[in-house]
Write a protein that holds these residues in place. Structure first.
Motif, PDB file in Angstrom:
ATOM      1  N   GLY A  47       0.813  -1.209   0.000  1.00  0.00           N
ATOM      2  CA  GLY A  47       0.000   0.000   0.000  1.00  0.00           C
ATOM      3  C   GLY A  47       0.848   1.260   0.000  1.00  0.00           C
ATOM      4  O   GLY A  47       0.579   2.222  -0.741  1.00  0.00           O
ATOM      5  N   PHE A  48       1.906   1.281   0.820  1.00  0.00           N
ATOM      6  CA  PHE A  48       2.792   2.438   0.842  1.00  0.00           C
ATOM      7  C   PHE A  48       3.509   2.606  -0.493  1.00  0.00           C
ATOM      8  O   PHE A  48       3.728   3.740  -0.958  1.00  0.00           O
ATOM      9  N   SER A  49       3.906   1.501  -1.112  1.00  0.00           N
ATOM     10  CA  SER A  49       4.566   1.595  -2.422  1.00  0.00           C
ATOM     11  C   SER A  49       3.651   2.240  -3.454  1.00  0.00           C
ATOM     12  O   SER A  49       4.088   3.098  -4.241  1.00  0.00           O
ATOM     13  N   ALA A 168       4.121  -0.515  11.324  1.00  0.00           N
ATOM     14  CA  ALA A 168       4.254   0.716  10.541  1.00  0.00           C
ATOM     15  C   ALA A 168       5.596   0.775   9.825  1.00  0.00           C
ATOM     16  O   ALA A 168       5.667   1.200   8.666  1.00  0.00           O
ATOM     17  N   GLY A 169       6.677   0.333  10.501  1.00  0.00           N
ATOM     18  CA  GLY A 169       7.986   0.360   9.862  1.00  0.00           C
ATOM     19  C   GLY A 169       8.043  -0.535   8.644  1.00  0.00           C
ATOM     20  O   GLY A 169       8.581  -0.152   7.592  1.00  0.00           O
ATOM     21  N   GLY A 170       7.470  -1.743   8.764  1.00  0.00           N
ATOM     22  CA  GLY A 170       7.430  -2.647   7.618  1.00  0.00           C
ATOM     23  C   GLY A 170       6.624  -2.062   6.477  1.00  0.00           C
ATOM     24  O   GLY A 170       6.945  -2.262   5.294  1.00  0.00           O
ATOM     25  N   GLY A 171       5.553  -1.332   6.820  1.00  0.00           N
ATOM     26  CA  GLY A 171       4.774  -0.657   5.784  1.00  0.00           C
ATOM     27  C   GLY A 171       5.540   0.480   5.163  1.00  0.00           C
ATOM     28  O   GLY A 171       5.590   0.635   3.933  1.00  0.00           O
ATOM     29  N   ASN A 172       6.173   1.302   6.014  1.00  0.00           N
ATOM     30  CA  ASN A 172       6.920   2.458   5.521  1.00  0.00           C
ATOM     31  C   ASN A 172       8.017   2.057   4.543  1.00  0.00           C
ATOM     32  O   ASN A 172       8.368   2.831   3.634  1.00  0.00           O
ATOM     33  N   ILE A 173       8.582   0.857   4.716  1.00  0.00           N
ATOM     34  CA  ILE A 173       9.648   0.409   3.815  1.00  0.00           C
ATOM     35  C   ILE A 173       9.145   0.290   2.372  1.00  0.00           C
ATOM     36  O   ILE A 173       9.938   0.281   1.427  1.00  0.00           O
ATOM     37  N   SER A 276      19.240   7.077  -7.422  1.00  0.00           N
ATOM     38  CA  SER A 276      20.278   6.351  -6.684  1.00  0.00           C
ATOM     39  C   SER A 276      20.448   6.872  -5.265  1.00  0.00           C
ATOM     40  O   SER A 276      21.070   6.210  -4.423  1.00  0.00           O
ATOM     41  N   LEU A 277      19.903   8.051  -4.964  1.00  0.00           N
ATOM     42  CA  LEU A 277      19.997   8.638  -3.629  1.00  0.00           C
ATOM     43  C   LEU A 277      18.669   8.657  -2.881  1.00  0.00           C
ATOM     44  O   LEU A 277      18.637   8.637  -1.644  1.00  0.00           O
ATOM     45  N   THR A 278      17.569   8.689  -3.616  1.00  0.00           N
ATOM     46  CA  THR A 278      16.256   8.928  -3.027  1.00  0.00           C
ATOM     47  C   THR A 278      15.862   7.890  -1.991  1.00  0.00           C
ATOM     48  O   THR A 278      15.252   8.205  -0.967  1.00  0.00           O
ATOM     49  N   PHE A 279      16.197   6.635  -2.219  1.00  0.00           N
ATOM     50  CA  PHE A 279      15.700   5.557  -1.370  1.00  0.00           C
ATOM     51  C   PHE A 279      16.379   5.496   0.000  1.00  0.00           C
ATOM     52  O   PHE A 279      15.833   4.910   0.938  1.00  0.00           O
ATOM     53  N   VAL A 280      17.567   6.095   0.145  1.00  0.00           N
ATOM     54  CA  VAL A 280      18.364   5.898   1.354  1.00  0.00           C
ATOM     55  C   VAL A 280      17.643   6.421   2.595  1.00  0.00           C
ATOM     56  O   VAL A 280      17.513   5.720   3.614  1.00  0.00           O
ATOM     57  N   GLY A 281      17.159   7.665   2.534  1.00  0.00           N
ATOM     58  CA  GLY A 281      16.495   8.254   3.688  1.00  0.00           C
ATOM     59  C   GLY A 281      15.238   7.504   4.108  1.00  0.00           C
ATOM     60  O   GLY A 281      15.092   7.131   5.284  1.00  0.00           O
ATOM     61  N   PRO A 282      14.294   7.262   3.186  1.00  0.00           N
ATOM     62  CA  PRO A 282      13.098   6.505   3.574  1.00  0.00           C
ATOM     63  C   PRO A 282      13.402   5.112   4.103  1.00  0.00           C
ATOM     64  O   PRO A 282      12.713   4.634   5.009  1.00  0.00           O
ATOM     65  N   LEU A 283      14.427   4.462   3.562  1.00  0.00           N
ATOM     66  CA  LEU A 283      14.781   3.130   4.045  1.00  0.00           C
ATOM     67  C   LEU A 283      15.229   3.191   5.507  1.00  0.00           C
ATOM     68  O   LEU A 283      14.760   2.419   6.352  1.00  0.00           O
ATOM     69  N   LEU A 284      16.135   4.104   5.819  1.00  0.00           N
ATOM     70  CA  LEU A 284      16.623   4.218   7.191  1.00  0.00           C
ATOM     71  C   LEU A 284      15.506   4.656   8.138  1.00  0.00           C
ATOM     72  O   LEU A 284      15.399   4.155   9.261  1.00  0.00           O
ATOM     73  N   GLY A 285      14.661   5.579   7.687  1.00  0.00           N
ATOM     74  CA  GLY A 285      13.549   6.021   8.523  1.00  0.00           C
ATOM     75  C   GLY A 285      12.559   4.912   8.812  1.00  0.00           C
ATOM     76  O   GLY A 285      11.998   4.828   9.911  1.00  0.00           O
ATOM     77  N   SER A 286      12.345   4.040   7.840  1.00  0.00           N
ATOM     78  CA  SER A 286      11.428   2.908   8.027  1.00  0.00           C
ATOM     79  C   SER A 286      12.012   1.875   8.984  1.00  0.00           C
ATOM     80  O   SER A 286      11.317   1.354   9.869  1.00  0.00           O
ATOM     81  N   LEU A 287      13.293   1.573   8.804  1.00  0.00           N
ATOM     82  CA  LEU A 287      13.923   0.552   9.633  1.00  0.00           C
ATOM     83  C   LEU A 287      13.993   0.957  11.099  1.00  0.00           C
ATOM     84  O   LEU A 287      13.915   0.110  11.995  1.00  0.00           O
TER      85      LEU A 287
END
Length: 456
Positions: A47-49, A168-173, A276-287
């Motif tokens: 859903g988040f994707s 929520a973290g698993g969803g945010n990923i 190549s940079l966009t995913f880094v922040g959301p990934l760390l925030g989700s984890l």
């Protein structure tokens, strides 16, 4: 019902559910709750994707599409806006249809925006059509509210910070994952093939719906309670927590949607460089979101939330400096720090919600399961409202970026505005939940909740 397994009736309904009962929890409750959590995370993740789809679709939209940066920010803002409002009906759908049943339906609804984007994603499509399809992706934002309300009912208060944070973290990923898939497509097939990304998600959506159908459960004790909704609406803490959630989740989702476009617009990155940079922040925030919930379980949600807002204000100061100096390395350090801190705060603020309402029950003279049931009832109703208002923070962030880039060609003015908002969040958190003497509404971390304890 100490030591009694969960009764069931047809259609995977569980008739009785008492997670605060230690015997029930150890014998069968924990196993069932964890299984439902797993498949809830999967559906919410996709859903988040889908909700964040246009944060990457705009990277594919080159000059041939004829849409300027302001128009692209508005596409993202439209998806954010619809997703925020979808959270309110999605919250109450769990009690109306059952958590498992609604997870199946809400997963299948994701097919509509994904298939629509697959059809229209090409140069020559009108901007109005793109807006309509972007609005459809808002159904993905609703999945969070129904998933959190459902999982909140499965777990005891002592486990809610961990469970809600993990859910929520698993969803945010789902946000960084769709950005990584976009990076793979752009890096291999080029920016002219957005349909490849969309084709990946169609079978995944079907798989999530089928697994929810086969493996999840409905809780019969969870019922729509219009009285609880009215009470939650009238309670000042619902709106205070909604304000704080704007600062945490609103920041996370707003920055997630806007990050790639900011890199393209302000720092001149190509679609591949931005992806190549966009995913880094959301990934760390989700984890880190489950870590925020776990820290709140141990030290108190208000303490972790206040520390988070102080740090977010400092990180925003770094970003303002980097934006003015046009220093991409410093900008990335500050911006990624904002993602990490917002994820931490997401976990701690959501932990606060059930604790607030259970403590209010204790203050009214309830105890034991009666207080726990009251807390679940009110927090479930409040979560939908808090989640919806919090998501509107993402809309505000994208509109602020749109205005800043339209007037000055830089995001600096927007970041200065965000800095002021985080300062206000610090003041509210301290004044309402940490100041001494504080209103006696919140249970202390690591202690048995009592009416006069004052920190969450």
């Amino acid at each position: 019902m100490t030591g009694t397994t969960a009764p069931r009736k047809g259609g995977r309904w569980i008739e009785q559910w008492e997670p605060e009962d230690e015997g029930f929890w150890k014998e069968s409750g924990e196993r069932i709750a964890r299984r439902n959590l797993l498949y809830s995370v999967l559906s919410e993740h996709i859903g988040f994707s889908v909700w964040s789809l246009w944060s990457v679709m705009v990277l594919f939209m080159g000059p041939a599409y004829g849409i300027d940066p302001a128009g692209k920010f508005f596409l993202i803002a439209t998806a954010t806006f619809v997703g925020a409002f979808a959270r309110v009906p999605y919250t109450f759908a769990v009690a109306r249809f059952g958590g498992r049943n609604w997870t199946v339906v809400s997963a299948l609804l994701l097919l509509a925006p994904t298939a629509a984007a697959l059809v229209v994603m090409e140069p020559g499509t009108s901007y109005g059509t793109f807006l309509a399809v972007a609005a459809l992706t808002g159904v993905g934002g609703g999945n969070f509210a129904s998933s959190m309300t459902n999982i909140n009912a499965f777990f005891p208060l002592r486990k809610k910070g961990w469970a809600l944070g993990l859910n929520a973290g698993g969803g945010n990923i789902g946000v960084p994952v769709v950005q990584l898939v976009a990076l793979l497509v752009i890096g291999t097939a080029g920016a002219g093939h957005p349909r490849l990304l969309l084709a990946v998600y169609l079978p995944l959506i079907v798989a999530a719906a089928v697994l929810a159908l086969l493996r999840m459960d409905n809780l019969a004790p969870v019922r729509n309670d219009t009285g609880a909704v009215r009470e939650a609406v009238r309670d000042a803490h619902t709106w205070i927590m909604a304000f704080l959630y704007i600062g945490t989740f609103g920041s996370f989702i707003g920055y997630s949607f806007a990050f790639g476009l900011v890199l393209q617009t302000q720092f001149g990155r190509t679609p591949l460089q931005a992806a190549s940079l966009t995913f880094v922040g959301p990934l760390l925030g989700s984890l880190i979101r489950p870590v925020g919930g776990a820290l709140a379980d141990r030290f108190g949600g208000a303490r972790i939330t206040l520390a988070t807002f102080v740090a977010m204000a400092a990180a925003t100061g770094v970003v303002v400096y980097a934006s003015g100096e046009e220093s991409l390395p410093v900008f990335l350090v500050g911006f990624v720090a904002l993602f990490v801190l917002s994820g931490l705060g997401n976990g701690s603020t959501y932990k606060m919600i059930p604790g607030i309402f259970q403590a209010k029950a204790l203050a009214r003279g309830m105890d034991g399961e009666a207080a726990a049931a009251y807390g679940r009832r009110l927090s479930g109703a409040a979560m939908g409202l808090i989640g919806a208002v919090g998501a509107l923070g993402g809309l505000g962030i994208n509109l602020a970026f749109r205005e800043a880039f339209s007037t000055s060609g830089s995001g600096t003015a927007a970041f200065v505005t965000f800095l002021g908002f985080y300062a206000a969040c610090c003041a509210v958190t301290w004044a309402v939940y940490l100041r001494r003497p504080a209103p006696a509404v919140l249970p202390a971390a690591g202690a048995e909740a009592k009416p006069q304890l004052t920190s969450v």
